[in-house]
Design a protein around this motif. Structure first.
Motif, PDB file in Angstrom:
ATOM      1  N   LEU A   1      48.421  46.124  51.085  1.00 43.19           N
ATOM      2  CA  LEU A   1      49.774  46.123  50.519  1.00 43.19           C
ATOM      3  C   LEU A   1      49.892  45.243  49.287  1.00 43.19           C
ATOM      4  O   LEU A   1      50.890  45.293  48.590  1.00 43.19           O
ATOM      5  N   GLY A   2      48.892  44.433  49.011  1.00 43.48           N
ATOM      6  CA  GLY A   2      48.918  43.599  47.823  1.00 43.48           C
ATOM      7  C   GLY A   2      49.889  42.449  47.938  1.00 43.48           C
ATOM      8  O   GLY A   2      50.240  42.011  49.028  1.00 43.48           O
ATOM      9  N   VAL A   3      50.314  41.974  46.803  1.00 48.16           N
ATOM     10  CA  VAL A   3      51.249  40.848  46.755  1.00 48.16           C
ATOM     11  C   VAL A   3      52.545  41.312  46.109  1.00 48.16           C
ATOM     12  O   VAL A   3      52.577  42.312  45.404  1.00 48.16           O
ATOM     13  N   CYS A   4      53.617  40.584  46.379  1.00 49.55           N
ATOM     14  CA  CYS A   4      54.886  40.913  45.755  1.00 49.55           C
ATOM     15  C   CYS A   4      55.688  39.631  45.563  1.00 49.55           C
ATOM     16  O   CYS A   4      55.396  38.609  46.178  1.00 49.55           O
ATOM     17  N   SER A   5      56.699  39.730  44.749  1.00 51.00           N
ATOM     18  CA  SER A   5      57.562  38.581  44.489  1.00 51.00           C
ATOM     19  C   SER A   5      58.439  38.293  45.709  1.00 51.00           C
ATOM     20  O   SER A   5      58.611  39.146  46.588  1.00 51.00           O
ATOM     21  N   ALA A   6      59.011  37.112  45.731  1.00 48.89           N
ATOM     22  CA  ALA A   6      59.911  36.742  46.827  1.00 48.89           C
ATOM     23  C   ALA A   6      61.103  37.703  46.935  1.00 48.89           C
ATOM     24  O   ALA A   6      61.453  38.115  48.051  1.00 48.89           O
ATOM     25  N   PRO A   7      61.732  38.103  45.822  1.00 42.95           N
ATOM     26  CA  PRO A   7      62.849  39.049  45.954  1.00 42.95           C
ATOM     27  C   PRO A   7      62.424  40.394  46.554  1.00 42.95           C
ATOM     28  O   PRO A   7      63.162  40.983  47.341  1.00 42.95           O
ATOM     29  N   VAL A   8      61.242  40.870  46.203  1.00 42.58           N
ATOM     30  CA  VAL A   8      60.770  42.132  46.770  1.00 42.58           C
ATOM     31  C   VAL A   8      60.468  41.955  48.255  1.00 42.58           C
ATOM     32  O   VAL A   8      60.789  42.819  49.076  1.00 42.58           O
ATOM     33  N   ALA A   9      59.887  40.838  48.646  1.00 44.72           N
ATOM     34  CA  ALA A   9      59.624  40.557  50.060  1.00 44.72           C
ATOM     35  C   ALA A   9      60.931  40.512  50.841  1.00 44.72           C
ATOM     36  O   ALA A   9      61.032  41.050  51.956  1.00 44.72           O
ATOM     37  N   ARG A  10      61.953  39.896  50.280  1.00 41.10           N
ATOM     38  CA  ARG A  10      63.263  39.825  50.940  1.00 41.10           C
ATOM     39  C   ARG A  10      63.861  41.223  51.078  1.00 41.10           C
ATOM     40  O   ARG A  10      64.393  41.582  52.123  1.00 41.10           O
ATOM     41  N   LEU A  11      63.770  42.035  50.023  1.00 42.23           N
ATOM     42  CA  LEU A  11      64.274  43.404  50.073  1.00 42.23           C
ATOM     43  C   LEU A  11      63.535  44.206  51.139  1.00 42.23           C
ATOM     44  O   LEU A  11      64.151  44.950  51.909  1.00 42.23           O
ATOM     45  N   LEU A  12      62.233  44.048  51.225  1.00 36.32           N
ATOM     46  CA  LEU A  12      61.447  44.735  52.240  1.00 36.32           C
ATOM     47  C   LEU A  12      61.885  44.308  53.641  1.00 36.32           C
ATOM     48  O   LEU A  12      62.068  45.150  54.531  1.00 36.32           O
ATOM     49  N   ALA A  13      62.084  43.025  53.840  1.00 33.39           N
ATOM     50  CA  ALA A  13      62.560  42.530  55.141  1.00 33.39           C
ATOM     51  C   ALA A  13      63.928  43.120  55.476  1.00 33.39           C
ATOM     52  O   ALA A  13      64.176  43.514  56.624  1.00 33.39           O
ATOM     53  N   ASP A  14      64.808  43.200  54.494  1.00 28.61           N
ATOM     54  CA  ASP A  14      66.141  43.770  54.724  1.00 28.61           C
ATOM     55  C   ASP A  14      66.062  45.240  55.123  1.00 28.61           C
ATOM     56  O   ASP A  14      66.767  45.682  56.033  1.00 28.61           O
ATOM     57  N   VAL A  15      65.203  46.003  54.455  1.00 28.09           N
ATOM     58  CA  VAL A  15      65.044  47.424  54.761  1.00 28.09           C
ATOM     59  C   VAL A  15      64.499  47.606  56.167  1.00 28.09           C
ATOM     60  O   VAL A  15      64.996  48.435  56.943  1.00 28.09           O
ATOM     61  N   VAL A  16      63.513  46.821  56.535  1.00 26.45           N
ATOM     62  CA  VAL A  16      62.941  46.913  57.891  1.00 26.45           C
ATOM     63  C   VAL A  16      63.995  46.529  58.931  1.00 26.45           C
ATOM     64  O   VAL A  16      64.157  47.215  59.951  1.00 26.45           O
TER      65      VAL A  16
END
Length: 82
Positions: free
Chosen positions: A59-74
């Motif tokens: 999955l690679g790396v991502c910025s903190a905002p993208v990680a937060r967005l991913l957590a919200d979607v899940v």
């Protein structure tokens, strides 16, 4: 270790990982999330050069905002299924 009739070939294992990566990328994109470095890896090679025992979706790396967005979607998906 030779492939048996029930063991997918290395090429099929890689294709399975590519298909899974693409399906995940599509689902994430539909949810408004884009991971910039999704790829596949074949980290463990068989005794035969170039033949992977299996492939992994990286999955690679991502910025903190993208990680937060991913957590919200899940979380929304989990909450919806309850």
């Amino acid at each position: 270790m030779p492939d048996t009739p029930n063991t997918p070939s290395p090429a099929l294992k890689v294709q399975e990982a590519l298909d899974a990566r693409d399906a995940l990328a599509t689902a994430l994109r539909r949810a408004g999330v884009q991971l910039p470095a999704m790829d596949i890896r074949t980290p463990w090679l068989d005794d035969r050069e170039g033949e992977a025992r299996y492939a992994l979706v990286h999955l690679g790396v991502c910025s903190a905002p993208v990680a937060r967005l991913l957590a919200d979607v899940v979380t929304r998906g989990v909450d919806r299924d309850r």
